[in-house]
Write a protein that holds these residues in place. Structure first.
Motif, PDB file in Angstrom:
ATOM      1  N   THR A  82      24.777  -5.561  34.298  1.00 35.79           N
ATOM      2  CA  THR A  82      24.472  -4.184  33.935  1.00 35.79           C
ATOM      3  C   THR A  82      25.515  -3.254  34.533  1.00 35.79           C
ATOM      4  OG1 THR A  82      23.059  -3.915  35.858  1.00 35.79           O
ATOM      5  CG2 THR A  82      22.008  -4.619  33.809  1.00 35.79           C
ATOM      6  N   TYR A  83      25.680  -2.128  33.920  1.00 39.46           N
ATOM      7  CA  TYR A  83      26.611  -1.118  34.384  1.00 39.46           C
ATOM      8  C   TYR A  83      25.844  -0.115  35.229  1.00 39.46           C
ATOM      9  CZ  TYR A  83      29.887   2.766  34.284  1.00 39.46           C
ATOM     10  OH  TYR A  83      30.732   3.782  34.636  1.00 39.46           O
ATOM     11  N   ASN A  84      26.253   0.048  36.465  1.00 38.06           N
ATOM     12  CA  ASN A  84      25.582   0.969  37.364  1.00 38.06           C
ATOM     13  C   ASN A  84      26.426   2.240  37.462  1.00 38.06           C
ATOM     14  OD1 ASN A  84      24.221   2.311  39.331  1.00 38.06           O
ATOM     15  ND2 ASN A  84      24.022   0.544  40.681  1.00 38.06           N
ATOM     16  N   PHE A  85      25.934   3.302  36.855  1.00 38.08           N
ATOM     17  CA  PHE A  85      26.677   4.559  36.800  1.00 38.08           C
ATOM     18  C   PHE A  85      26.885   5.152  38.192  1.00 38.08           C
ATOM     19  CE2 PHE A  85      26.653   9.238  36.338  1.00 38.08           C
ATOM     20  CZ  PHE A  85      27.832   9.368  35.632  1.00 38.08           C
ATOM     21  N   ILE A  86      25.852   5.141  39.017  1.00 37.45           N
ATOM     22  CA  ILE A  86      25.950   5.708  40.365  1.00 37.45           C
ATOM     23  C   ILE A  86      26.965   4.948  41.195  1.00 37.45           C
ATOM     24  CG2 ILE A  86      24.657   6.235  42.468  1.00 37.45           C
ATOM     25  CD1 ILE A  86      23.803   7.942  40.122  1.00 37.45           C
ATOM     26  N   SER A  87      26.965   3.616  41.073  1.00 33.53           N
ATOM     27  CA  SER A  87      27.901   2.786  41.827  1.00 33.53           C
ATOM     28  C   SER A  87      29.343   3.069  41.405  1.00 33.53           C
ATOM     29  CB  SER A  87      27.578   1.310  41.618  1.00 33.53           C
ATOM     30  OG  SER A  87      28.509   0.503  42.274  1.00 33.53           O
ATOM     31  N   SER A  88      29.562   3.196  40.110  1.00 34.00           N
ATOM     32  CA  SER A  88      30.924   3.478  39.644  1.00 34.00           C
ATOM     33  C   SER A  88      31.373   4.870  40.076  1.00 34.00           C
ATOM     34  CB  SER A  88      31.019   3.328  38.131  1.00 34.00           C
ATOM     35  OG  SER A  88      30.224   4.300  37.492  1.00 34.00           O
ATOM     36  N   MET A  89      30.452   5.844  40.092  1.00 30.41           N
ATOM     37  CA  MET A  89      30.805   7.176  40.577  1.00 30.41           C
ATOM     38  C   MET A  89      31.153   7.132  42.060  1.00 30.41           C
ATOM     39  SD  MET A  89      28.243   9.867  38.704  1.00 30.41           S
ATOM     40  CE  MET A  89      28.547  11.041  39.970  1.00 30.41           C
ATOM     41  N   GLY A  90      30.401   6.352  42.841  1.00 30.62           N
ATOM     42  CA  GLY A  90      30.679   6.216  44.258  1.00 30.62           C
ATOM     43  C   GLY A  90      32.035   5.586  44.513  1.00 30.62           C
ATOM     44  N   LYS A  91      32.370   4.559  43.736  1.00 32.97           N
ATOM     45  CA  LYS A  91      33.679   3.912  43.887  1.00 32.97           C
ATOM     46  C   LYS A  91      34.802   4.882  43.539  1.00 32.97           C
ATOM     47  CE  LYS A  91      32.108  -0.778  43.019  1.00 32.97           C
ATOM     48  NZ  LYS A  91      32.109  -1.914  42.092  1.00 32.97           N
ATOM     49  N   THR A  92      34.634   5.652  42.472  1.00 30.30           N
ATOM     50  CA  THR A  92      35.643   6.623  42.072  1.00 30.30           C
ATOM     51  C   THR A  92      35.819   7.699  43.137  1.00 30.30           C
ATOM     52  OG1 THR A  92      35.039   6.268  39.766  1.00 30.30           O
ATOM     53  CG2 THR A  92      36.331   8.237  40.248  1.00 30.30           C
ATOM     54  N   PHE A  93      34.694   8.192  43.665  1.00 28.93           N
ATOM     55  CA  PHE A  93      34.752   9.225  44.693  1.00 28.93           C
ATOM     56  C   PHE A  93      35.409   8.698  45.971  1.00 28.93           C
ATOM     57  CE2 PHE A  93      32.776  11.556  48.262  1.00 28.93           C
ATOM     58  CZ  PHE A  93      33.272  12.823  47.983  1.00 28.93           C
ATOM     59  N   SER A  94      35.067   7.464  46.351  1.00 28.56           N
ATOM     60  CA  SER A  94      35.661   6.906  47.578  1.00 28.56           C
ATOM     61  C   SER A  94      37.161   6.700  47.415  1.00 28.56           C
ATOM     62  CB  SER A  94      34.983   5.597  47.957  1.00 28.56           C
ATOM     63  OG  SER A  94      35.285   4.581  47.031  1.00 28.56           O
ATOM     64  N   SER A  95      37.608   6.262  46.245  1.00 33.90           N
ATOM     65  CA  SER A  95      39.056   6.097  46.041  1.00 33.90           C
ATOM     66  C   SER A  95      39.751   7.462  46.043  1.00 33.90           C
ATOM     67  CB  SER A  95      39.339   5.348  44.743  1.00 33.90           C
ATOM     68  OG  SER A  95      38.919   6.101  43.637  1.00 33.90           O
ATOM     69  N   PHE A  96      39.101   8.502  45.490  1.00 25.38           N
ATOM     70  CA  PHE A  96      39.670   9.840  45.511  1.00 25.38           C
ATOM     71  C   PHE A  96      39.812  10.350  46.952  1.00 25.38           C
ATOM     72  CE2 PHE A  96      38.769  14.423  45.768  1.00 25.38           C
ATOM     73  CZ  PHE A  96      39.906  14.913  45.144  1.00 25.38           C
ATOM     74  N   VAL A  97      38.766  10.181  47.754  1.00 22.95           N
ATOM     75  CA  VAL A  97      38.808  10.626  49.153  1.00 22.95           C
ATOM     76  C   VAL A  97      39.862   9.850  49.928  1.00 22.95           C
ATOM     77  CG1 VAL A  97      37.467  10.700  51.303  1.00 22.95           C
ATOM     78  CG2 VAL A  97      36.443  11.466  49.167  1.00 22.95           C
ATOM     79  N   LYS A  98      39.973   8.571  49.671  1.00 19.72           N
ATOM     80  CA  LYS A  98      40.957   7.738  50.359  1.00 19.72           C
ATOM     81  C   LYS A  98      42.384   8.196  50.040  1.00 19.72           C
ATOM     82  CE  LYS A  98      42.216   2.866  50.791  1.00 19.72           C
ATOM     83  NZ  LYS A  98      41.914   1.511  50.306  1.00 19.72           N
ATOM     84  N   GLU A  99      42.662   8.425  48.765  1.00 21.21           N
ATOM     85  CA  GLU A  99      43.998   8.880  48.368  1.00 21.21           C
ATOM     86  C   GLU A  99      44.293  10.280  48.898  1.00 21.21           C
ATOM     87  OE1 GLU A  99      46.563   7.349  46.818  1.00 21.21           O
ATOM     88  OE2 GLU A  99      45.358   5.536  47.037  1.00 21.21           O
ATOM     89  N   ALA A 100      43.301  11.173  48.856  1.00 23.07           N
ATOM     90  CA  ALA A 100      43.506  12.536  49.352  1.00 23.07           C
ATOM     91  C   ALA A 100      43.795  12.513  50.853  1.00 23.07           C
ATOM     92  CB  ALA A 100      42.280  13.394  49.057  1.00 23.07           C
ATOM     93  N   THR A 101      43.050  11.710  51.595  1.00 24.84           N
ATOM     94  CA  THR A 101      43.272  11.601  53.032  1.00 24.84           C
ATOM     95  C   THR A 101      44.649  11.034  53.325  1.00 24.84           C
ATOM     96  OG1 THR A 101      40.911  11.226  53.323  1.00 24.84           O
ATOM     97  CG2 THR A 101      42.324  10.664  55.171  1.00 24.84           C
TER      98      THR A 101
END
Length: 114
Positions: A82-101
Motif C-alpha cells: 500500500t502507498y502511505n501518503f503520510i510516510s511519503s510526506m515525512g520522507k520528503t520533508f526530512s530530505s528537504f530539511v537535510k538538504e537545507a541544513t
C-alpha cells in the motif's frame, strides 16, 4: 552511571520475575479455593517439553512460538503493498530539511574560511 543502570536493570528483572511468581501463586490459590482443578483456568506461565524435544511455552493461555509468528508477520508485510501518503510526506520533508541544513552549514563554512 553504569553501576546505576546495571542495578536498575537487575532490579527490573527481579521484579518482572516476581510478577510471574505472584501470578502462579494466585493461580494456585484460586485452585485451592475451588477445591478442584478447573481446566478452563489455565496456569499463567506454562513451560513443557514437546514430543520432538523442543521446549513449548505458554504465557497467560496463549502459546509462544516466535519463529512461526515472525515468519508470518514478515510475509504479511511483504504482501502489503500500500502507498502511505503520510510516510511519503515525512520522507520528503526530512530530505528537504537535510538538504537545507547541509546548504546552510556549507554557506556558513564558506563565510568563515574567507
Amino acid at each position: 552511571m553504569i553501576k546505576f543502570i546495571l542495578k536498575f536493570l537487575l532490579l527490573a528483572m527481579v521484579l518482572f520475575v516476581g510478577v510471574f511468581i505472584g501470578m502462579e501463586k494466585a493461580h494456585q490459590g484460586m485452585q485451592d479455593m475451588k477445591g478442584y482443578e478447573d481446566t478452563s483456568l489455565p496456569p499463567p506461565v506454562h513451560v513443557s517439553e514437546g514430543e520432538d524435544g523442543k521446549i513449548e511455552a505458554a504465557l497467560l493461555g496463549s502459546e509462544i512460538n516466535h519463529t512461526e509468528e515472525l515468519a508470518q508477520k514478515k510475509k504479511e508485510l511483504e504482501d502489503l503493498e500500500t502507498y502511505n501518503f503520510i510516510s511519503s510526506m515525512g520522507k520528503t520533508f526530512s530530505s528537504f530539511v537535510k538538504e537545507a541544513t547541509k546548504n546552510i552549514i556549507d554557506f556558513l563554512m564558506g563565510l568563515f574560511k574567507e
